[in-house]
Write a protein that holds these residues in place. Structure first.
Motif, PDB file in Angstrom:
ATOM      1  N   ASP A   1      14.254  -1.610   2.231  1.00  0.00           N
ATOM      2  CA  ASP A   1      15.691  -1.666   2.527  1.00  0.00           C
ATOM      3  C   ASP A   1      16.436  -2.443   1.446  1.00  0.00           C
ATOM      4  O   ASP A   1      17.528  -2.050   1.017  1.00  0.00           O
ATOM      5  CB  ASP A   1      15.944  -2.326   3.883  1.00  0.00           C
ATOM      6  CG  ASP A   1      15.439  -1.498   5.058  1.00  0.00           C
ATOM      7  OD1 ASP A   1      15.389  -0.260   4.940  1.00  0.00           O
ATOM      8  OD2 ASP A   1      15.083  -2.107   6.090  1.00  0.00           O
ATOM      9  N   PHE A   2      15.846  -3.542   1.017  1.00  0.00           N
ATOM     10  CA  PHE A   2      16.495  -4.371  -0.007  1.00  0.00           C
ATOM     11  C   PHE A   2      16.550  -3.639  -1.347  1.00  0.00           C
ATOM     12  O   PHE A   2      17.586  -3.640  -2.024  1.00  0.00           O
ATOM     13  CB  PHE A   2      15.754  -5.696  -0.157  1.00  0.00           C
ATOM     14  CG  PHE A   2      16.294  -6.574  -1.245  1.00  0.00           C
ATOM     15  CD1 PHE A   2      17.561  -7.112  -1.155  1.00  0.00           C
ATOM     16  CD2 PHE A   2      15.529  -6.855  -2.368  1.00  0.00           C
ATOM     17  CE1 PHE A   2      18.074  -7.918  -2.172  1.00  0.00           C
ATOM     18  CE2 PHE A   2      16.026  -7.657  -3.390  1.00  0.00           C
ATOM     19  CZ  PHE A   2      17.310  -8.184  -3.285  1.00  0.00           C
ATOM     20  N   VAL A   3      15.441  -3.001  -1.715  1.00  0.00           N
ATOM     21  CA  VAL A   3      15.393  -2.306  -3.003  1.00  0.00           C
ATOM     22  C   VAL A   3      16.440  -1.203  -3.061  1.00  0.00           C
ATOM     23  O   VAL A   3      17.228  -1.111  -4.019  1.00  0.00           O
ATOM     24  CB  VAL A   3      13.985  -1.742  -3.264  1.00  0.00           C
ATOM     25  CG1 VAL A   3      13.988  -0.822  -4.486  1.00  0.00           C
ATOM     26  CG2 VAL A   3      12.984  -2.876  -3.477  1.00  0.00           C
ATOM     27  N   THR A   4      16.469  -0.360  -2.050  1.00  0.00           N
ATOM     28  CA  THR A   4      17.376   0.790  -2.085  1.00  0.00           C
ATOM     29  C   THR A   4      18.823   0.424  -1.773  1.00  0.00           C
ATOM     30  O   THR A   4      19.755   1.054  -2.278  1.00  0.00           O
ATOM     31  CB  THR A   4      16.902   1.880  -1.103  1.00  0.00           C
ATOM     32  OG1 THR A   4      16.813   1.314   0.220  1.00  0.00           O
ATOM     33  CG2 THR A   4      15.536   2.409  -1.508  1.00  0.00           C
TER      34      THR A   4
ATOM     35  N   MET B   1       5.966  -2.386  -2.696  1.00  0.00           N
ATOM     36  CA  MET B   1       6.735  -1.158  -2.830  1.00  0.00           C
ATOM     37  C   MET B   1       5.852   0.019  -2.455  1.00  0.00           C
ATOM     38  O   MET B   1       4.783   0.213  -3.032  1.00  0.00           O
ATOM     39  CB  MET B   1       7.246  -1.001  -4.275  1.00  0.00           C
ATOM     40  CG  MET B   1       8.050   0.263  -4.503  1.00  0.00           C
ATOM     41  SD  MET B   1       8.629   0.450  -6.209  1.00  0.00           S
ATOM     42  CE  MET B   1       9.863  -0.839  -6.307  1.00  0.00           C
ATOM     43  N   ASP B   2       6.285   0.833  -1.464  1.00  0.00           N
ATOM     44  CA  ASP B   2       5.509   2.002  -1.079  1.00  0.00           C
ATOM     45  C   ASP B   2       5.856   3.182  -1.983  1.00  0.00           C
ATOM     46  O   ASP B   2       6.747   3.130  -2.824  1.00  0.00           O
ATOM     47  CB  ASP B   2       5.734   2.345   0.398  1.00  0.00           C
ATOM     48  CG  ASP B   2       7.194   2.597   0.724  1.00  0.00           C
ATOM     49  OD1 ASP B   2       7.956   3.022  -0.176  1.00  0.00           O
ATOM     50  OD2 ASP B   2       7.589   2.364   1.884  1.00  0.00           O
ATOM     51  N   ARG B   3       5.138   4.297  -1.788  1.00  0.00           N
ATOM     52  CA  ARG B   3       5.317   5.458  -2.664  1.00  0.00           C
ATOM     53  C   ARG B   3       6.736   6.017  -2.588  1.00  0.00           C
ATOM     54  O   ARG B   3       7.340   6.372  -3.600  1.00  0.00           O
ATOM     55  CB  ARG B   3       4.295   6.537  -2.301  1.00  0.00           C
ATOM     56  CG  ARG B   3       4.309   7.740  -3.246  1.00  0.00           C
ATOM     57  CD  ARG B   3       3.284   8.763  -2.814  1.00  0.00           C
ATOM     58  NE  ARG B   3       1.943   8.258  -2.931  1.00  0.00           N
ATOM     59  CZ  ARG B   3       1.197   8.317  -4.042  1.00  0.00           C
ATOM     60  NH1 ARG B   3       1.716   8.841  -5.136  1.00  0.00           N
ATOM     61  NH2 ARG B   3      -0.023   7.840  -4.066  1.00  0.00           N
ATOM     62  N   ALA B   4       7.293   6.067  -1.372  1.00  0.00           N
ATOM     63  CA  ALA B   4       8.638   6.622  -1.208  1.00  0.00           C
ATOM     64  C   ALA B   4       9.682   5.757  -1.915  1.00  0.00           C
ATOM     65  O   ALA B   4      10.606   6.277  -2.554  1.00  0.00           O
ATOM     66  CB  ALA B   4       8.972   6.758   0.275  1.00  0.00           C
TER      67      ALA B   4
ATOM     68  N   GLY C   1      -7.962  -1.109  -9.423  1.00  0.00           N
ATOM     69  CA  GLY C   1      -7.800  -0.120  -8.359  1.00  0.00           C
ATOM     70  C   GLY C   1      -7.521  -0.711  -7.002  1.00  0.00           C
ATOM     71  O   GLY C   1      -7.603  -0.038  -5.986  1.00  0.00           O
ATOM     72  N   GLU C   2      -7.218  -2.015  -6.947  1.00  0.00           N
ATOM     73  CA  GLU C   2      -6.917  -2.676  -5.683  1.00  0.00           C
ATOM     74  C   GLU C   2      -5.665  -3.520  -5.857  1.00  0.00           C
ATOM     75  O   GLU C   2      -5.423  -4.059  -6.937  1.00  0.00           O
ATOM     76  CB  GLU C   2      -8.074  -3.580  -5.241  1.00  0.00           C
ATOM     77  CG  GLU C   2      -9.370  -2.854  -5.000  1.00  0.00           C
ATOM     78  CD  GLU C   2     -10.480  -3.812  -4.619  1.00  0.00           C
ATOM     79  OE1 GLU C   2     -10.167  -4.948  -4.218  1.00  0.00           O
ATOM     80  OE2 GLU C   2     -11.646  -3.439  -4.740  1.00  0.00           O
ATOM     81  N   PRO C   3      -4.842  -3.647  -4.815  1.00  0.00           N
ATOM     82  CA  PRO C   3      -3.606  -4.416  -4.935  1.00  0.00           C
ATOM     83  C   PRO C   3      -3.851  -5.857  -5.361  1.00  0.00           C
ATOM     84  O   PRO C   3      -4.434  -6.641  -4.635  1.00  0.00           O
ATOM     85  CB  PRO C   3      -3.005  -4.355  -3.523  1.00  0.00           C
ATOM     86  CG  PRO C   3      -3.612  -3.140  -2.906  1.00  0.00           C
ATOM     87  CD  PRO C   3      -4.995  -3.042  -3.492  1.00  0.00           C
ATOM     88  N   GLY C   4      -3.418  -6.186  -6.587  1.00  0.00           N
ATOM     89  CA  GLY C   4      -3.460  -7.575  -7.027  1.00  0.00           C
ATOM     90  C   GLY C   4      -4.835  -8.120  -7.312  1.00  0.00           C
ATOM     91  O   GLY C   4      -4.969  -9.266  -7.677  1.00  0.00           O
TER      92      GLY C   4
ATOM     93  N   GLN D   1       1.541   0.927  -5.894  1.00  0.00           N
ATOM     94  CA  GLN D   1       2.785   1.636  -6.198  1.00  0.00           C
ATOM     95  C   GLN D   1       3.749   0.733  -6.968  1.00  0.00           C
ATOM     96  O   GLN D   1       4.450   1.190  -7.871  1.00  0.00           O
ATOM     97  CB  GLN D   1       3.429   2.157  -4.917  1.00  0.00           C
ATOM     98  CG  GLN D   1       2.601   3.202  -4.182  1.00  0.00           C
ATOM     99  CD  GLN D   1       2.309   4.423  -5.036  1.00  0.00           C
ATOM    100  OE1 GLN D   1       3.154   4.843  -5.812  1.00  0.00           O
ATOM    101  NE2 GLN D   1       1.119   4.973  -4.893  1.00  0.00           N
ATOM    102  N   GLN D   2       3.791  -0.540  -6.605  1.00  0.00           N
ATOM    103  CA  GLN D   2       4.638  -1.487  -7.344  1.00  0.00           C
ATOM    104  C   GLN D   2       4.151  -1.611  -8.775  1.00  0.00           C
ATOM    105  O   GLN D   2       4.953  -1.641  -9.717  1.00  0.00           O
ATOM    106  CB  GLN D   2       4.625  -2.851  -6.664  1.00  0.00           C
ATOM    107  CG  GLN D   2       5.478  -3.909  -7.375  1.00  0.00           C
ATOM    108  CD  GLN D   2       6.961  -3.710  -7.162  1.00  0.00           C
ATOM    109  OE1 GLN D   2       7.418  -3.682  -6.034  1.00  0.00           O
ATOM    110  NE2 GLN D   2       7.706  -3.571  -8.243  1.00  0.00           N
TER     111      GLN D   2
END
Length: 413
Positions: free
Chosen positions: A43-46, A1-4, A349-352, A362-363
Motif C-alpha cells: 500500500d505504501f509503495v503504490t 515486496m511481492d511479485r505484484a 536463492g533465499e530472502p536475505g 522480489q525486492q
C-alpha cells in the motif's frame, strides 16, 4: 515486496522514464494513515513511494517504541532527568536558530547535559535566553549505540526498511543518516530539501511540529534574482509565490517526506524527534540526477580555468565532494556495495540469506533492475568517463554486466 508490487513499480518507472513524479501544485492535503493493521508495505509503495507523495502515519504505528515511554513524561513533555541520566555525557551538535549563516545556522558542540540545562533555563525565562534560540540538530544517536540499545529506543518501520543510504554507511562503519532533533518551542529549521534528494521520515517522540511542504519544482518560484532559494519562506511576499502544503504533526505521529520536496519546520512545543534520510531503488534516479546537476554547477563556477588547469575534471570532482558530500567515484562505490549485496541474495536463492538483509527475492530483483538502469546511465556519462576507474573492482562495465545477467536469470525462473 511481492511479485505484484514489483510489477507495478517496474511499470511505473517505464512510464515515467525512470524518474519519480514531480512538479505541479501541491495536493490539497496530506493523507493520514490511522491503522497499522490495515496498511501494508505494498500500500505504501503504490500509494506514496512511487507517486512521491507525503503522508502521515498515526501514533499507533510508534506506540511500542521505548523512546516514547522513556524520553517523555506522562504529560507529554521531554523527560530531562532520564535524558541526562542516559545520554548526559554525549557531545551533541547545537544550531543557533537566531543567526543566519548563508541559508543555514551556525553550530557548536556541547554535552547533552549542558544543552538540557540551557533548555530548562529557556523555559523558565518564558522562551528566551541571552545565548539565543538553540536547537539540537543532527545528533547521530545510532552511531554511538549498540543494536540492542537501539531496540529500546525505536523500531525501524517496515515501510522505510529498504534504506540503501544507511545500509551503505553501515557496511563502511563510519557514518549514517539517522538523527535526533530536540529543542524548545520556537526552534525551527530553515527552508531546504533533504540531502541527495533523499526521502526522509520523522517521528515526534513528544511535542508538535508545523511542516511547510513544497512539491518538486514549486521552489523555483521562490528563487531570488541570483537564483538562490530563501532562508525563510514565511515572509508574506514569498508565500504569495506558492502556497505550501501545511501539516501539523502531533506527538507519536510519523511523517513521510518524499524525494525532492523542499520544506521548513517549526517546533510548536518542546519537541524531540527521530529522523532518517534514506535512498532506495525508487528514488535512485533522482539522486543520480541531483549529482549531475551539482557537477554542472561546479563546472560553471570553474569553467574559465578548464583549458589552463591540469586535471580540471578531477578538481571538479574534488570540489563537488566538498560541497555535496559525494562525487561520481563515491556514487559508483555506493552502487557497487548495494549491487553486490543484492546479487548475493539472488545467488543464495533465499530472502536475505548470507547478507543479513531480510529482503524478499522480489525486492532484490527490483533493486537490481533499478541499479542496472542507473549504472548504465553512469557508465555512459561523459564526465564519469573522465574518472580514473583503473582501481575500481569490479570495473563499472563488468558490474553492469553482472546485474544484467542476474536480471535475465531471475526473469527466466
Amino acid at each position: 515486496m511481492d511479485r505484484a508490487t514489483r510489477a507495478a513499480a517496474e511499470q511505473h518507472f517505464r512510464g515515467a522514464g525512470g524518474r519519480l513524479q514531480g512538479g505541479g501544485p501541491a495536493p490539497r492535503r496530506v493523507a493520514f494513515i490511522p491503522d497499522p493493521c490495515a496498511f501494508s508495505y505494498a500500500d505504501f509503495v503504490t500509494g506514496f513511494l512511487l507517486p512521491n507523495l507525503p503522508c502521515v502515519f498515526s501514533s499507533a504505528f510508534t506506540e511500542a517504541w521505548g523512546s516514547r515511554r522513556r524520553w517523555a513524561t506522562a504529560a507529554g513533555k521531554p523527560d530531562f532527568e532520564y535524558l541526562v541520566r542516559e545520554y548526559g555525557d554525549v557531545v551533541v551538535p547545537v544550531a543557533n536558530c537566531g543567526v543566519q549563516e548563508y541559508n543555514s545556522n551556525p553550530k557548536e558542540h556541547m554535552p547533552l547535559r549542558d544543552y538540557v540545562t540551557y533548555w530548562q533555563e529557556y523555559i523558565r525565562r518564558g522562551g528566551s535566553s541571552p545565548r539565543g534560540c538553540l536547537y539540537l540538530k543532527d545528533w547521530h544517536l545510532c552511531r554511538g549505540c549498540s543494536a540492542e540499545d537501539l531496540e529500546d529506543v525505536f523500531t525501524l518501520p517496515v515501510y522505510f526498511s529498504s534504506d540503501w543510504l544507511n545500509e551503505f554507511w553501515d557496511v563502511l562503519g563510519v557514518d549514517d543518516y539517522r538523527f535526533v532533533y530536540a529543542g524548545p518551542k520556537g526552534t525551527w529549521s530553515p527552508f531546504h530539501a533533504d540531502i541527495f534528494r533523499s526521502y526522509s521520515w520523522s517521528v515526534n517522540i513528544c511535542g508538535r511540529k508545523k511542516w511547510l511542504l513544497f512539491p518538486p519544482g514549486q521552489e523555483e518560484a521562490l528563487r531570488d534574482s541570483h537564483g538562490s532559494l530563501p532562508y525563510d519562506v514565511t515572509a508574506p511576499a514569498l508565500l504569495q509565490s506558492g502556497r505550501p502544503l501545511e501539516v501539523t504533526q502531533e506527538a507519536g505521529e510519523m511523517l513521510f517526506v518524499p524525494s525532492g520536496w523542499h520544506h521548513q519546520v517549526h517546533n510548536l512545543d518542546d519537541t524531540i524527534s527521530i529522523n532518517h534520510n534514506w535512498v532506495n531503488g525508487c528514488n535512485l534516479a533522482n539522486m543520480w540526477h541531483f549529482l549531475q546537476q551539482e557537477l554542472q554547477a561546479v563546472q560553471r563556477e570553474v569553467g574559465q580555468w578548464k583549458d589552463s588547469m591540469p586535471d580540471w575534471h578531477h578538481h571538479c570532482q574534488v570540489i563537488m565532494r566538498a560541497c555535496s558530500g559525494i562525487n561520481f567515484e563515491e556514487f559508483y562505490h555506493f552502487l557497487k556495495v548495494i549491487a553486490e549485496r543484492r546479487l548475493l541474495v539472488l545467488g543464495q536463492g533465499e530472502p536475505g540469506h548470507g547478507a543479513g538483509l531480510g529482503l524478499g527475492l522480489q525486492q532484490a530483483v527490483f533493486d537490481i533492475g533499478r541499479l542496472a538502469e542507473v549504472l548504465a546511465s553512469v557508465v555512459a556519462h561523459p564526465d564519469f568517463q573522465q574518472v580514473d576507474t583503473s582501481t575500481f573492482s569490479p570495473p563499472p562495465r563488468d558490474l553492469l554486466r553482472q546485474l544484467r545477467d542476474a536480471l535475465e536469470a531471475a526473469e527466466a525462473l
